[in-house]
Design an enzyme around this catalytic site. Structure first.
Site, PDB file in Angstrom:
ATOM      1  N   GLU A 191      -6.228   3.673   5.803  1.00 18.94           N
ATOM      2  CA  GLU A 191      -5.780   3.910   4.560  1.00 18.94           C
ATOM      3  C   GLU A 191      -6.058   4.945   3.805  1.00 18.94           C
ATOM      4  O   GLU A 191      -5.338   5.303   2.882  1.00 18.94           O
ATOM      5  CB  GLU A 191      -6.249   2.308   3.856  1.00 18.94           C
ATOM      6  CG  GLU A 191      -5.544   1.963   2.790  1.00 18.94           C
ATOM      7  CD  GLU A 191      -6.228   0.626   2.146  1.00 18.94           C
ATOM      8  OE1 GLU A 191      -5.824  -0.452   2.732  1.00 18.94           O
ATOM      9  OE2 GLU A 191      -7.021   0.886   1.340  1.00 18.94           O
TER      10      GLU A 191
ATOM     11  N   SER B 180     -11.232  -1.135   2.206  1.00 18.12           N
ATOM     12  CA  SER B 180     -10.576  -1.089   3.480  1.00 18.12           C
ATOM     13  C   SER B 180     -10.264  -0.021   4.336  1.00 18.12           C
ATOM     14  O   SER B 180      -9.692   0.967   3.707  1.00 18.12           O
ATOM     15  CB  SER B 180      -9.333  -2.102   3.280  1.00 18.12           C
ATOM     16  OG  SER B 180      -9.741  -3.366   2.768  1.00 18.12           O
TER      17      SER B 180
ATOM     18  N   ARG C 294       0.935  -0.980  -0.204  1.00 18.68           N
ATOM     19  CA  ARG C 294      -0.101   0.173  -0.074  1.00 18.68           C
ATOM     20  C   ARG C 294       0.810   1.181  -0.127  1.00 18.68           C
ATOM     21  O   ARG C 294       0.531   2.340   0.708  1.00 18.68           O
ATOM     22  CB  ARG C 294      -0.859   0.016   1.103  1.00 18.68           C
ATOM     23  CG  ARG C 294      -2.004  -1.045   1.201  1.00 18.68           C
ATOM     24  CD  ARG C 294      -3.188  -0.940   0.104  1.00 18.68           C
ATOM     25  NE  ARG C 294      -4.201  -1.731   0.393  1.00 18.68           N
ATOM     26  CZ  ARG C 294      -4.083  -2.993  -0.210  1.00 18.68           C
ATOM     27  NH1 ARG C 294      -3.185  -3.538  -0.743  1.00 18.68           N
ATOM     28  NH2 ARG C 294      -5.236  -3.701  -0.042  1.00 18.68           N
TER      29      ARG C 294
HETATM   30  N1  EPU Z   1     -11.766 -11.297   9.292  1.00 16.33           N
HETATM   31  C1  EPU Z   1     -12.632 -11.291  10.416  1.00 16.33           C
HETATM   32  N2  EPU Z   1     -13.696 -10.442  10.585  1.00 16.33           N
HETATM   33  C2  EPU Z   1     -13.947  -9.421   9.757  1.00 16.33           C
HETATM   34  C3  EPU Z   1     -13.008  -9.326   8.418  1.00 16.33           C
HETATM   35  C4  EPU Z   1     -11.956 -10.113   8.423  1.00 16.33           C
HETATM   36  O1  EPU Z   1     -12.219 -12.028  11.447  1.00 16.33           O
HETATM   37  O2  EPU Z   1     -14.881  -8.741   9.874  1.00 16.33           O
HETATM   38  C5  EPU Z   1     -10.559 -12.262   9.090  1.00 16.33           C
HETATM   39  C6  EPU Z   1     -11.006 -13.013   7.904  1.00 16.33           C
HETATM   40  O3  EPU Z   1     -11.664 -14.225   8.298  1.00 16.33           O
HETATM   41  C7  EPU Z   1      -9.382 -13.338   7.318  1.00 16.33           C
HETATM   42  C8  EPU Z   1      -8.763 -12.251   7.788  1.00 16.33           C
HETATM   43  O4  EPU Z   1      -9.341 -11.274   8.735  1.00 16.33           O
HETATM   44  O5  EPU Z   1      -9.053 -14.409   8.001  1.00 16.33           O
HETATM   45  C9  EPU Z   1      -8.520 -11.295   6.537  1.00 16.33           C
HETATM   46  O6  EPU Z   1      -9.774 -10.675   5.993  1.00 16.33           O
HETATM   47  P1  EPU Z   1      -9.921 -10.708   4.387  1.00 16.33           P
HETATM   48  O7  EPU Z   1      -9.572 -12.076   3.753  1.00 16.33           O
HETATM   49  O8  EPU Z   1     -11.339 -10.328   4.179  1.00 16.33           O
HETATM   50  O9  EPU Z   1      -8.877  -9.648   3.685  1.00 16.33           O
HETATM   51  P2  EPU Z   1      -8.402  -8.353   4.549  1.00 16.33           P
HETATM   52  O10 EPU Z   1      -7.161  -8.528   5.067  1.00 16.33           O
HETATM   53  O11 EPU Z   1      -9.364  -7.802   5.324  1.00 16.33           O
HETATM   54  C10 EPU Z   1      -7.158  -7.486   2.378  1.00 16.33           C
HETATM   55  C11 EPU Z   1      -7.222  -5.934   1.720  1.00 16.33           C
HETATM   56  C12 EPU Z   1      -8.198  -5.864   0.786  1.00 16.33           C
HETATM   57  C13 EPU Z   1      -8.422  -7.079  -0.104  1.00 16.33           C
HETATM   58  C14 EPU Z   1      -8.313  -8.387   0.485  1.00 16.33           C
HETATM   59  C15 EPU Z   1      -8.109  -9.613  -0.271  1.00 16.33           C
HETATM   60  C16 EPU Z   1      -5.880  -4.659   3.062  1.00 16.33           C
HETATM   61  C17 EPU Z   1      -5.916  -3.368   4.001  1.00 16.33           C
HETATM   62  N3  EPU Z   1      -7.035  -4.784   2.737  1.00 16.33           N
HETATM   63  O12 EPU Z   1      -8.374  -7.434   3.214  1.00 16.33           O
HETATM   64  O13 EPU Z   1      -8.237  -4.725  -0.076  1.00 16.33           O
HETATM   65  O14 EPU Z   1      -9.387  -7.025  -1.182  1.00 16.33           O
HETATM   66  O15 EPU Z   1      -7.466  -8.368   1.506  1.00 16.33           O
HETATM   67  O16 EPU Z   1      -6.870  -9.947  -0.737  1.00 16.33           O
HETATM   68  O17 EPU Z   1      -4.899  -4.841   2.754  1.00 16.33           O
HETATM   69  C18 EPU Z   1      -9.058  -2.256   0.122  1.00 16.33           C
HETATM   70  O18 EPU Z   1      -7.604  -2.048   0.355  1.00 16.33           O
HETATM   71  O19 EPU Z   1      -9.624  -1.711   0.070  1.00 16.33           O
HETATM   72  C19 EPU Z   1      -9.242  -3.573  -0.077  1.00 16.33           C
HETATM   73  C20 EPU Z   1     -10.487  -4.319  -0.143  1.00 16.33           C
END
Ligand code: EPU
Length: 344
Positions: free
Chosen positions: A329, A233, A164
């Site tokens: 972010e 995010s 990022r």
């Molecule tokens: N999780 C929870 N509760 C929640 C949300 C997530 O327990 O309410 C847990 C999930 O179960 C999972 C982990 O947290 O084990 C990660 O969640 P997720 O796979 O949804 O991905 P993320 O880390 O929340 C990142 C990016 C997203 C991108 C996704 C998929 C960042 C800040 N965010 O999200 O990017 O789409 O991975 O690769 O790096 C964005 O930047 O706008 C964005 C959507």
């Protein structure tokens, strides 16, 4: 090119904040960019470049020239046996461009389908999802350099892409991005290692199916800004030292984590927020989304101060429980159109 005064930016930011720009101009070409900058300099105004508006926090009044990026073009500029390089205008819609690459059988960006925003914003925070970051496929970024007062092309290596982050974040007032060139592959090298995606991929493994699956997952988890105004995010996934992580994991063994280089570990901000009790919780008009706690939603016409009150309350609760500071972010602007550090 027409410069307007007192323009409401609510339709142009996906969080739906009321923000009135003292001056506003849509730019459709590199020449427009120079003319707009001349106007701002003559009037001694700061310049705020607005793209898809999906990653910004705007104050109610902005005394600046808001330059709304509308440069559109898609052209093939180089080709070899394994790849084709496509140069794209900064004002081209990101998702439409990704769909187009797939129809052209050009591969690499399929995991990044449905990310909101425009092409010109993609290198700034090195957008990423499902195991792919855009920087891996960018070959060059064309800019107008406001310090040297000339156009130039910055190679991917000189963009210093990381999670990022890029040089464009370090020099927010220096470069206006006009075009981005992507080196895309003719043969797909599909990345499906990301947890959710791996589990969901049941169809035959093709780039088209992968793109379809990414779109399905995003549609299930992430709110549509037209229905629930949001900025994707809201917090970055924090990266902490391995030693700190080990202590944390004793108390919270389920914490989702992704080992990085240099003895660091990235942990899931969404999980921290969820565990801190904020999933589906609201403070006034602003809350964290019930299907993905990492997304902050403006439910009913919030002001910037109300958005701040909610995200600071989330930061506080996560810090109290985990001793970890979440970093927002989206980019925060002040009423002179300058980027601010998120103070809390
Ligand atoms: N999780 C929870 N509760 C929640 C949300 C997530 O327990 O309410 C847990 C999930 O179960 C999972 C982990 O947290 O084990 C990660 O969640 P997720 O796979 O949804 O991905 P993320 O880390 O929340 C990142 C990016 C997203 C991108 C996704 C998929 C960042 C800040 N965010 O999200 O990017 O789409 O991975 O690769 O790096 C964005 O930047 O706008 C964005 C959507």
């Amino acid at each position: 090119m027409q410069i307007q005064s007192q323009v409401q930016l609510r339709p142009f930011n996906t969080l739906g904040l009321d923000a009135v720009a003292a001056y506003y101009v849509q730019v459709h070409s590199a020449e427009d960019v120079v003319r707009a900058i001349d106007f701002a300099e003559t009037k001694q105004l700061n310049l705020l470049v607005l793209s898809g508006g999906s990653n910004l926090l705007l104050p109610p009044e902005i005394h600046a020239l808001v330059m709304h990026m509308h440069i559109q073009c898609i052209e093939s500029v180089a080709e070899d046996v394994v790849s084709q390089t496509i140069r794209v205008g900064a004002g081209q819609n990101w998702h439409d461009f990704v769909l187009w690459t797939t129809t052209q059988q050009l591969y690499g960006l399929q995991n990044l389908a449905l990310i909101p925003g425009m092409v010109g914003a993609s290198p700034v925070q090195n957008i990423g999802a499902y195991g792919v970051e855009v920087g891996e496929f960018i070959s060059a970024v064309d800019v107008y350099d406001r310090v040297l007062k000339q156009f130039s092309s910055i190679t991917a290596q000189d963009c210093h892409f990381s999670y990022r982050h890029s040089i464009f974040k370090d020099n927010p007032d220096r470069y206006v991005i006009t075009h981005v060139s992507f080196r895309l592959l003719k043969t797909a090298d599909l990345k499906v290692s990301y947890g959710d995606l791996k589990a969901a991929m049941q169809d035959e493994l093709t780039a088209e199916n992968l793109q379809k699956q990414v779109m399905l997952i995003r549609q299930q988890k992430l709110p549509d800004p037209a229905q629930f105004p949001n900025a994707g995010s809201f917090f970055k996934n924090p990266v902490i030292a391995l030693s700190v992580f080990k202590q944390l994991a004793v108390k919270f063994p389920d914490i989702p984590h992704y080992p990085q280089n240099n003895d660091q570990v990235k942990i899931a901000a969404g999980w921290l927020i969820d565990q801190a009790g904020w999933k589906g919780k609201q403070l006034g008009p602003v809350g964290m989304f019930d299907k993905q706690a990492l997304v902050l939603v403006n439910y009913t016409g919030a002001t910037l101060n109300e958005v701040k009150a909610t995200y600071q309350a989330v930061q506080y609760d996560v810090y109290e429980k985990f001793n970890i500071r979440l970093e927002p972010e989206p980019v925060l602007f002040n009423d002179s159109g300058l980027i601010q550090v998120h103070l809390d």
